[in-house]
Design an enzyme around this catalytic site. Structure first.
Site, mmCIF file in Angstrom:
data_model
loop_
_atom_site.group_PDB
_atom_site.id
_atom_site.type_symbol
_atom_site.label_atom_id
_atom_site.label_comp_id
_atom_site.label_asym_id
_atom_site.label_seq_id
_atom_site.Cartn_x
_atom_site.Cartn_y
_atom_site.Cartn_z
ATOM 1 N N GLY A 1 16.642 -11.372 3.195
ATOM 2 C CA GLY A 1 15.235 -12.185 2.369
ATOM 3 C C GLY A 1 14.666 -12.479 3.000
ATOM 4 O O GLY A 1 13.488 -13.164 2.954
ATOM 5 N N ASP B 1 9.663 0.801 5.148
ATOM 6 C CA ASP B 1 10.686 -0.118 5.483
ATOM 7 C C ASP B 1 11.435 1.020 6.108
ATOM 8 O O ASP B 1 12.369 0.887 7.707
ATOM 9 C CB ASP B 1 11.150 -1.020 4.725
ATOM 10 C CG ASP B 1 10.654 -1.590 4.125
ATOM 11 O OD1 ASP B 1 9.617 -2.131 4.290
ATOM 12 O OD2 ASP B 1 10.995 -2.732 3.401
ATOM 13 N N THR C 1 0.867 -1.257 -0.040
ATOM 14 C CA THR C 1 0.095 0.484 0.381
ATOM 15 C C THR C 1 0.896 1.350 -0.542
ATOM 16 O O THR C 1 0.333 2.060 -0.818
ATOM 17 C CB THR C 1 -1.107 -0.098 1.316
ATOM 18 O OG1 THR C 1 -0.094 -0.602 2.440
ATOM 19 C CG2 THR C 1 -2.128 -1.106 1.488
ATOM 20 N N SER D 1 13.198 -6.567 6.433
ATOM 21 C CA SER D 1 13.908 -5.300 5.116
ATOM 22 C C SER D 1 15.392 -4.892 5.935
ATOM 23 O O SER D 1 15.632 -4.507 6.794
ATOM 24 C CB SER D 1 12.845 -4.164 5.782
ATOM 25 O OG SER D 1 13.454 -3.330 5.088
HETATM 26 C C1 GLA Z 1 8.911 -4.307 0.482
HETATM 27 C C2 GLA Z 1 9.154 -2.599 0.559
HETATM 28 C C3 GLA Z 1 8.374 -1.964 1.111
HETATM 29 C C4 GLA Z 1 6.525 -2.373 0.521
HETATM 30 C C5 GLA Z 1 6.689 -3.645 0.779
HETATM 31 C C6 GLA Z 1 5.321 -4.358 0.820
HETATM 32 O O1 GLA Z 1 9.753 -3.973 2.256
HETATM 33 O O2 GLA Z 1 10.534 -2.205 0.385
HETATM 34 O O3 GLA Z 1 7.851 -0.235 0.417
HETATM 35 O O4 GLA Z 1 6.202 -1.772 -0.433
HETATM 36 O O5 GLA Z 1 7.690 -4.412 0.250
HETATM 37 O O6 GLA Z 1 4.446 -4.046 1.742
#
Ligand code: GLA
Length: 379
Positions: free
Chosen positions: A115, A165, A29, A119
């Site tokens: 992975g 993130d 989102t 994050s």
């Molecule tokens: C990854 C991206 C975020 C977000 C998520 C999904 O973590 O870095 O910005 O889009 O996927 O919600």
């Protein structure tokens, strides 16, 4: 004398920690100007950085793998792949803001699993952004550092990620989740209190290669949807603006898969707001149900899940001591996030680990996380 020494060393060397994140709900989102509900966690990347008195040489060491890398701050470009791009990307974005950075040595090490959908990349970017800001007295604000870290990923890594993130890694607060409006960037902290329940992540230990290419594809599919929808509803500039009624009414106006992508985003935004309300009302059951709905929407409409994640979510469904479960992060591997009774964790893990190993021949890793503060210098 001691004070003098301390002052000098605090300018010459700095150690910064930046955490990974969880996301309670609100997946895919953020780059659609929507809502997310993340928190920073007690898994971090630590970087120690010092000036090396050269005009423009940066030396960076990955302590765990004992791999080092140097680049010239006056002239560098992205490599094929690897962590170097996150570091160089951050430097590149900060330099674009017109600040001055001279030569430095940095060493980093962390315990955010790579992975895993937690994050580790934002932790790496944000730790460097904060460390460079402090070491060189750049005077940049937190949002500058967050946006520079995000753009490092766009421009040097090639993933057109949203802002969740990097935001969570920098702004996180102990025991609080954050409801972020990714359009206005307004956010509020809410206490995260689960009483007899707890959070538990299950790492599938798989990371499918689709993750980065499909991520960018999803982003453009959403844009394709908006291009059609804004012709029907001129007030719309983004999926954030689309109501449930409007998306349902657009079923035959959009290509089938584009409809499903848009439907996920529109319904997920609503779920984030409903989940925040459930949290505030202490209605853990409702929160858990929204997590399941989020998973099925990511699985069927957005198509970013994978068999391993779906399996782990399915394993929880008949268990009344599990309130909610869903895939977390970008998808195609990584973790599920679960809310379950504290007293049943052991029995749960015993059963699910066995079944998972039997089904996929891979061991899952349970990860207990605590919600902690965002990036900060520790000395
Ligand atoms: C990854 C991206 C975020 C977000 C998520 C999904 O973590 O870095 O910005 O889009 O996927 O919600």
């Amino acid at each position: 004398m001691d004070i003098l020494k301390k002052q000098i060393s605090s300018k010459e060397e700095i150690t910064v920690q930046a955490p990974g994140r969880i996301n309670i709900i609100g997946e895919h989102t953020d780059y659609n100007d929507g809502f997310v509900l993340p928190a920073a966690i007690d898994r971090r990347l630590t970087v120690t950085m010092r000036r090396n008195n050269t005009p423009a040489t940066a030396n960076v060491l990955d302590r765990k793998r004992q791999k080092s890398f140097s680049f010239d701050l006056r002239n560098f470009t992205p490599l094929d792949k690897g962590w170097h791009n996150y570091v160089m990307g951050v430097v590149h974005e900060l330099l674009k803001l017109g600040v001055e950075i001279s030569g430095f040595d940095a060493e980093f090490e962390g315990d955010v699993p790579i992975g895993s959908g937690m994050s580790s990349s934002a932790a790496l970017e944000c730790s460097f952004a904060v460390a460079l800001n402090e070491l060189f007295g750049l005077n940049l604000g937190k949002w500058d550092l967050i946006k520079a870290s995000q753009m490092a990923e766009h421009n040097f890594v090639g993933i057109k990620c949203g802002i969740m993130d990097q935001f969570a890694s920098v702004m996180g607060k102990k025991d609080q989740v954050m409801l972020l409006d990714c359009r206005s960037l307004h956010f509020d902290y809410f206490p995260f209190e689960l009483g007899a329940h707890k959070l538990l992540l299950l790492n599938t230990n798989v990371s499918h290669s689709l993750a980065s290419s499909e991520y960018n594809t999803r982003r453009s599919e959403c844009e394709e949807g908006v291009a059609v929808l804004e012709k029907i509803y001129p007030e719309i500039t983004n999926l954030r603006d689309v109501t449930t009624g409007q998306i349902v009414a657009s079923l035959d106006k959009l290509p089938e898969h584009i409809f499903r992508r848009c439907h996920h985003v529109v319904s997920e935004n609503k779920r984030v707001l409903d989940a925040t309300k459930a949290l505030l009302d202490g209605d853990k059951k409702a929160l858990g149900e929204l997590m399941y709905e989020s998973h099925f929407s990511l699985q069927n409409d957005y198509e970013v899940s994978c068999p391993e994640l779906d399996f782990l979510v399915r394993q929880t469904i008949e268990k009344d001591y599990v309130l909610g479960s869903r895939m977390m992060g970008g998808g195609f591997g990584g973790c599920t996030i679960n809310i379950l009774e504290k007293g049943r964790v052991e029995e749960f893990l015993e059963e699910v680990s066995k079944n998972y190993r039997q089904a996929f021949g891979v061991d899952l890793t349970p990860i207990e996380v605590a919600i902690e503060d965002g990036a900060k210098s520790i000395c």
